[in-house]
Scaffold this active site. Structure first.
Site, PDB file in Angstrom:
ATOM      1  N   GLU A  67      25.626  89.505  34.896  1.00  0.00           N
ATOM      2  CA  GLU A  67      26.399  88.607  35.751  1.00  0.00           C
ATOM      3  C   GLU A  67      26.119  87.146  35.411  1.00  0.00           C
ATOM      4  O   GLU A  67      27.007  86.300  35.484  1.00  0.00           O
ATOM      5  CB  GLU A  67      26.094  88.878  37.229  1.00  0.00           C
ATOM      6  CG  GLU A  67      26.455  90.280  37.710  1.00  0.00           C
ATOM      7  CD  GLU A  67      27.943  90.592  37.589  1.00  0.00           C
ATOM      8  OE1 GLU A  67      28.742  89.687  37.298  1.00  0.00           O
ATOM      9  OE2 GLU A  67      28.306  91.774  37.785  1.00  0.00           O
TER      10      GLU A  67
ATOM     11  N   ASP B  97      35.494  86.128  42.481  1.00  0.00           N
ATOM     12  CA  ASP B  97      35.386  85.387  41.222  1.00  0.00           C
ATOM     13  C   ASP B  97      36.791  84.976  40.798  1.00  0.00           C
ATOM     14  O   ASP B  97      37.746  85.123  41.563  1.00  0.00           O
ATOM     15  CB  ASP B  97      34.698  86.258  40.165  1.00  0.00           C
ATOM     16  CG  ASP B  97      35.620  87.352  39.681  1.00  0.00           C
ATOM     17  OD1 ASP B  97      36.503  87.765  40.450  1.00  0.00           O
ATOM     18  OD2 ASP B  97      35.476  87.790  38.529  1.00  0.00           O
TER      19      ASP B  97
ATOM     20  N   TYR C  17      28.328  84.499  44.297  1.00  0.00           N
ATOM     21  CA  TYR C  17      28.921  85.525  43.449  1.00  0.00           C
ATOM     22  C   TYR C  17      27.874  86.497  42.919  1.00  0.00           C
ATOM     23  O   TYR C  17      28.018  87.723  43.050  1.00  0.00           O
ATOM     24  CB  TYR C  17      29.698  84.913  42.276  1.00  0.00           C
ATOM     25  CG  TYR C  17      30.066  85.996  41.302  1.00  0.00           C
ATOM     26  CD1 TYR C  17      31.107  86.858  41.593  1.00  0.00           C
ATOM     27  CD2 TYR C  17      29.289  86.245  40.175  1.00  0.00           C
ATOM     28  CE1 TYR C  17      31.398  87.923  40.766  1.00  0.00           C
ATOM     29  CE2 TYR C  17      29.566  87.302  39.342  1.00  0.00           C
ATOM     30  CZ  TYR C  17      30.623  88.132  39.639  1.00  0.00           C
ATOM     31  OH  TYR C  17      30.881  89.196  38.827  1.00  0.00           O
TER      32      TYR C  17
END
Length: 359
Positions: A36, A137, A119
DNA sequence: AATGCGGGGTC
DNA sequence: GACCCAGCATT
């Protein structure tokens, strides 16, 4: 919209069509976290080789925490947004020292780690631990824009409430990780920025923009100002078989990376004169001009540079650094041992071993 | 709320 | 060329 029907169509599509990505082979929160971090503002195909190599060298939190910032930056070299990996490295040390090497399972504790924003916290905890929190996102915002014909620009930093409300309406709390991945995968594969493939979309009959034939009018975006271009000079200073490299301060643009000294060309100044002046200002060294080497173009987020590279010969002086925080004299063959910005990579591998060879 | 922060793919 | 991307930190 019939929510359960939407959710089933979406996740069934995901099961049948998801890409076979490296970070989907694991539930290890560390590996998902690394993915990520790399995937922020960066496309999947760019990330894959970096991801594989990074995890080979830093297979767990402990190995990352035990490594130097420079060695970690070296693995991130070329990926950009270097603050991401400086934060990841700091976070690994915090996890190692304060959490016995175990990534905290509490959402708030994890969210507080450097580099972990809304996020990443949502993505990692929903995918690794099945925490019931939706992710938002760029992909999800685009999908939501089209599903509900949202007029809120997707590139307007901060203003997320509309998207938050929208995603909570359709969120599948019974399989949060899969739902989140499904939304992002739909955005990446079907609901693309350009030429979305509505014919293959599993949820097109729930999509307002598709129903209204307005898919190409969503998402809305704000106009971005044009970026300025700067004229830069760089001096590769040779002293026998060695060249001088300097270390950028650890924060800000390209923080922690090595580079060749240089700076901006002043108005009315020749590039040769600018090179000699910038080298002196940044290093305290007096050098003589050898030869022009190459012009390099490079684009950053907020500006572009036109960079003229010169080969110079050391004459006299002691190092007195200005903005740099360290320096080294190294052989050309050693350049690969240090992390450099992409702009430097556009010429550094073509440099001669010694200056006298090419004059 | 606004701004700084990379680099590569795509059209 | 311009646009886009699995965002975060700082102010």
């Amino acid at each position: 919209m019939k929510i359960p029907e939407f959710q089933k169509s979406l996740t069934d599509w995901f099961d049948a069509n998801k890409r076979d990505l490296p970070w989907r082979k694991t539930r290890d929160p560390y590996r998902i976290w690394v993915s990520e971090s790399m995937l922020q503002q960066t496309q999947v195909n760019t990330v894959i080789p970096f991801y594989e190599r990074f995890l080979e060298i830093f297979p767990d939190i402990s190995s990352l925490a035990a490594s130097s910032v420079e060695s970690v930056l070296k693995q991130w070299e070329g990926l950009g947004y270097y603050g991401r990996v400086r934060n990841l490295h700091r976070a690994a040390r915090i996890v190692f020292e304060q959490y016995q090497g175990k990534i905290p399972r509490e959402y708030e504790a994890f969210r507080k780690l450097p580099g972990v924003g809304e996020y990443i916290a949502a993505a990692v905890t929903s995918i690794a631990y099945q925490f019931t929190v939706p992710v938002i996102d760029g992909n999800v915002k685009r999908v939501l824009s089209r599903l509900f014909e949202l007029t809120q620009p997707v590139n307007d930093a901060g203003k997320k409430k509309i998207f938050q409300d929208a995603v909570e309406e359709i969120f599948d709390a019974s399989q949060p990780g899969k739902f989140n991945e499904s939304m992002m995968e739909l955005g990446a594969l079907i609901c693309r920025p350009n030429q979305p493939d509505c014919g293959q979309c599993p949820v097109s009959k729930h999509c307002l923009a598709c129903i209204d034939g307005k898919v190409n009018r969503f998402p809305k975006k704000t106009q971005k100002p044009a970026v300025p271009e700067y004229h830069i000079v760089v001096g590769v200073i040779y002293r026998e078989d060695k060249v001088l490299i300097t270390l950028r301060k650890s924060d800000g643009l390209l923080g922690g990376l090595w580079e060749f000294p240089g700076g901006k060309v002043n108005k009315g100044e020749t590039t040769e004169a600018a090179c000699l002046r910038e080298v002196f200002e940044e290093t305290g060294l007096t050098v003589e001009m050898g030869s022009f080497f190459k012009t390099v173009k490079h684009a950053y987020t907020h500006f572009k540079i036109l960079m003229d590279v010169f080969l110079c010969r050391f004459v006299s002086g002691d190092i007195r650094l200005n903005s740099a925080v360290d320096f080294k004299w190294i052989r050309i063959a050693e350049l690969g041992d240090f992390p450099f910005p992409g702009s430097n990579h556009k010429f550094m591998h073509e440099l001669p071993m010694r200056l006298d060879n090419c004059l």
